[in-house]
Design an enzyme around this catalytic site. Structure first.
Site, mmCIF file in Angstrom:
data_model
loop_
_atom_site.group_PDB
_atom_site.id
_atom_site.type_symbol
_atom_site.label_atom_id
_atom_site.label_comp_id
_atom_site.label_asym_id
_atom_site.label_seq_id
_atom_site.Cartn_x
_atom_site.Cartn_y
_atom_site.Cartn_z
ATOM 1 C CB CYS A 85 1.190 -32.685 1.951
ATOM 2 S SG CYS A 85 2.918 -33.152 1.822
ATOM 3 C CB SER A 108 -3.960 -29.753 9.147
ATOM 4 O OG SER A 108 -2.884 -30.649 9.356
ATOM 5 C CG ASP A 137 5.531 -35.966 1.347
ATOM 6 O OD1 ASP A 137 6.510 -36.187 2.091
ATOM 7 O OD2 ASP A 137 4.350 -36.202 1.673
#
Length: 640
Positions: free
Chosen positions: A384, A328, A352
């Site tokens: 996310c 990430s 989401d």
């Protein structure tokens, strides 16, 4: 009847003989005079030179190797003088084992010394002196000197040795020197510097010692010494002094380096810290480390086996050659690509639900049920995955490749160390060229989705990650990362900078850079690393990350407890500080440590506390866990 002698005839015969003898003697003397004139007049210069060569010995004088210092003047590699007991095989008449036994009665010669001696004998020429013992004590010198007449071909020589006073600290930066091997000698002979290495026994093998070998070595001098027929020196005729090697002043802050290495403890991993405005590498850590002093005189076989066969791979330079999925920590760059390429705005949101469907395949977010409504800021703060699945699909692999390449992903940074690895920034062209199987050359749409959250084919070095973060917070100005900041003249101490110009500029909109920076600040203030940076006296930006090592089966949930330690995820953290004018950018990875906020971010906190505030970790800091914070799940599967 008596025969009368012909006196006149005999006299004439005698005169003829005398004439022939005179002519013969004349021609003999003429030949001698001619030969004498040939040798003394015509060939005078040639034979005078040969005579001088027999009478005058030219001895190379090896220069002192340049010092290596950190940015504040701390000496990291230095020289010292010591006496060595050396043997010239061509001058030894008796059996070598017998000789060593006799020498062992005067000087302490261990079995390891004998093994090393035998190895050096195989690599040396017969007329070269080979050390049997280095760093003799005064008592050993006195004992041998008193018995010197018993050992023709054995001498005590004064030598200059290399020492790394901090031991294992920064070993992957400094590297080490070692004795010149047969292969090294062949390479030197084929180079333009062959004459400059006359008399030299050591050469840089790894790290900066190797990269800057020519500068560190210096220029060899020569002495002309008059000798007797037996080779004993009589007097010094002339001396061409050697020039010491150039000193290297590093950009590294060795105190910062020490703090980071201690913060890793026994864990494996890497950290690179860079000053964005200059490209100065402030810390370059690879764990575990090794002691470069072991290699100077030739490493013992047992020590070599321990280093070379260890599962922890201490000889691996992880920041330079370790290639890992970025996880990430890649998301801020993906978000910037979305802004710059017009696929996203800061206010644009997605919903989401915990997954993204592409055809018949479902890509699950790490948080069951998803994060709900997510804009760009929140996508970075809570990390996310679904946001970046969709973004990667919208951008496409080639657009991602072309945007990321100027930041240095998937290519060598050009740092001043050899053997840098390029990593991999995938594209459709790369996949087409990477396989001979036509079916495997096609880029599948599903391959793109994993790129969004730093997985899939992405593999980058910690150095590349730190360089990319430094370029981002330097507003797109690319500075070549470097470990050597200045070259110092050993005589005048005048210093010359190695890199003082930018390498290029990435045309980025300032408002987009600021958006990404503020989102990364949100990570440290309210996101996945807020517990670690609570109560910090500065504002920093950061990004946690988790890089998968073990590929899960479809619909299988990651469970570290069921996997061997070396199959656990890698923990990443990237950071910069202070947020308003970054003076330092960092990338750190802790292998198989799982969560970036728990394993990697605390290391960065200690580094920033020292570099920005001068704070050093206390004994309690070294053992205490990071501060607790309310639990929040992010897309890396981390709970803070």
């Amino acid at each position: 009847m008596t025969e009368l002698r012909n006196t006149e005839r005999e006299l004439r015969l005698f005169r003829m003989r005398l004439l022939f003898a005179g002519i013969l003697i004349f021609f003999c003397f003429l030949a001698l005079i001619t030969r004498f004139a040939w040798l003394q007049i015509i060939k005078h210069d040639q034979y005078a030179a040969q005579s001088d060569e027999n009478r005058i010995l030219t001895v190379p004088v090896v220069p002192n190797r340049g010092l290596i210092m950190d940015r504040n003047g701390a000496v990291l590699a230095q020289n010292y003088s010591a006496y060595t007991l050396e043997i010239t095989p061509s001058k030894i008449a008796e059996d070598m084992d017998t000789l060593l036994d006799k020498l062992g009665m005067l000087v302490d010669i261990q079995p390891k010394n004998r093994k090393q001696f035998v190895k050096l004998l195989e690599e040396s020429k017969n007329f070269e002196s080979v050390p049997i013992r280095t760093r003799l004590t005064d008592e050993e010198i006195a004992r041998f000197t008193a018995q010197r007449f018993r050992f023709p071909g054995v001498e005590i020589q004064a030598r200059v040795f290399r020492r790394y006073p901090l031991g294992e600290t920064a070993s992957h930066v400094l590297g080490y020197i070692g004795r010149i091997s047969q292969k090294d000698a062949e390479n030197i002979a084929d180079s333009d510097d062959g004459a400059n290495y006359k008399g030299t026994s050591y050469i840089g093998k790894e790290g900066l010692e190797k990269s800057y070998e020519k500068l560190l070595h210096g220029t060899t001098g020569f002495e002309k010494v008059e000798t007797t027929a037996s080779g004993r020196a009589m007097r010094l005729l002339s001396r061409n002094a050697p020039t010491s090697g150039t000193n290297l002043v590093l950009s590294v802050d060795i105190e910062l380096q020490k703090i980071v290495e201690e913060a890793f403890g026994d864990r494996r991993g890497a950290l690179v810290a860079i000053e964005p405005e200059t490209g100065d590498v402030l810390a370059f850590v690879s764990k575990p480390t090794y002691d470069p002093n072991l290699f100077v005189e030739g490493i013992e076989q047992q020590s070599w086996n321990e280093l070379n066969t260890s599962q922890d791979r201490p000889l691996l330079n992880r920041p330079l050659t370790g290639a890992y999925p970025p996880g990430s920590t890649y998301k801020p760059f993906m978000a910037l690509a979305g802004l710059e390429l017009g696929k996203r705005t800061p206010a644009m949101s997605i919903y989401d639900a915990g997954f993204f469907n592409l055809g018949n395949h479902r890509f699950n977010d790490d948080k069951v049920g998803g994060h709900g409504t997510v804009d760009l800021y929140k996508s970075i703060v809570v990390s996310c995955n679904t946001y970046y699945f969709i973004l990667a699909n919208d951008l496409g692999v080639d657009a991602i490749h072309d945007f990321m390449q100027p930041f240095g992903f998937g290519q060598k940074t050009g740092i001043d160390l050899e053997n840098e690895r390029s990593g991999l920034l995938p594209s459709t062209d790369w996949k087409r060229r990477s396989s001979k199987n036509v079916a495997q050359q096609k880029w599948n749409a599903g391959d793109t989705i994993s790129l969004g959250n730093g997985q899939g084919y992405n593999t980058f070095t910690p150095l590349q990650m730190a360089h990319a973060v430094a370029t981002l917070v330097n507003n797109g100005v690319v500075m070549k990362p470097h470990l050597v900041k200045m070259l110092e003249d050993p005589q005048t101490h005048a210093r010359t900078p190695t890199v003082n110009k930018e390498s290029g500029r990435i045309p980025l909109k300032p408002e987009n850079i600021e958006t990404i920076k503020q989102a990364m600040v949100g990570v440290a203030r309210e996101g996945t690393s807020r517990g670690v940076f609570a109560n910090a006296e500065y504002v920093s930006g950061g990004k946690t990350g988790t890089a998968q090592v073990f590929t899960l089966k479809k619909n299988e949930k990651y469970n570290a407890g069921r996997l061997a330690e070396r199959l656990h995820d890698h923990a990443w953290y990237t950071a910069f500080a202070p947020a308003d004018h970054p003076r330092i950018a960092i990338a750190v990875i802790v292998e198989n440590a799982g969560k970036g906020a728990e394993a990697a971010a605390p290391i960065v906190r200690k580094a920033l506390d020292y570099y920005l505030l001068g704070k050093r970790p206390t004994p309690l800091d070294k053992t205490a866990p990071p501060p607790a914070a309310p639990k929040v799940e992010d897309g890396d599967g981390e709970e803070e």
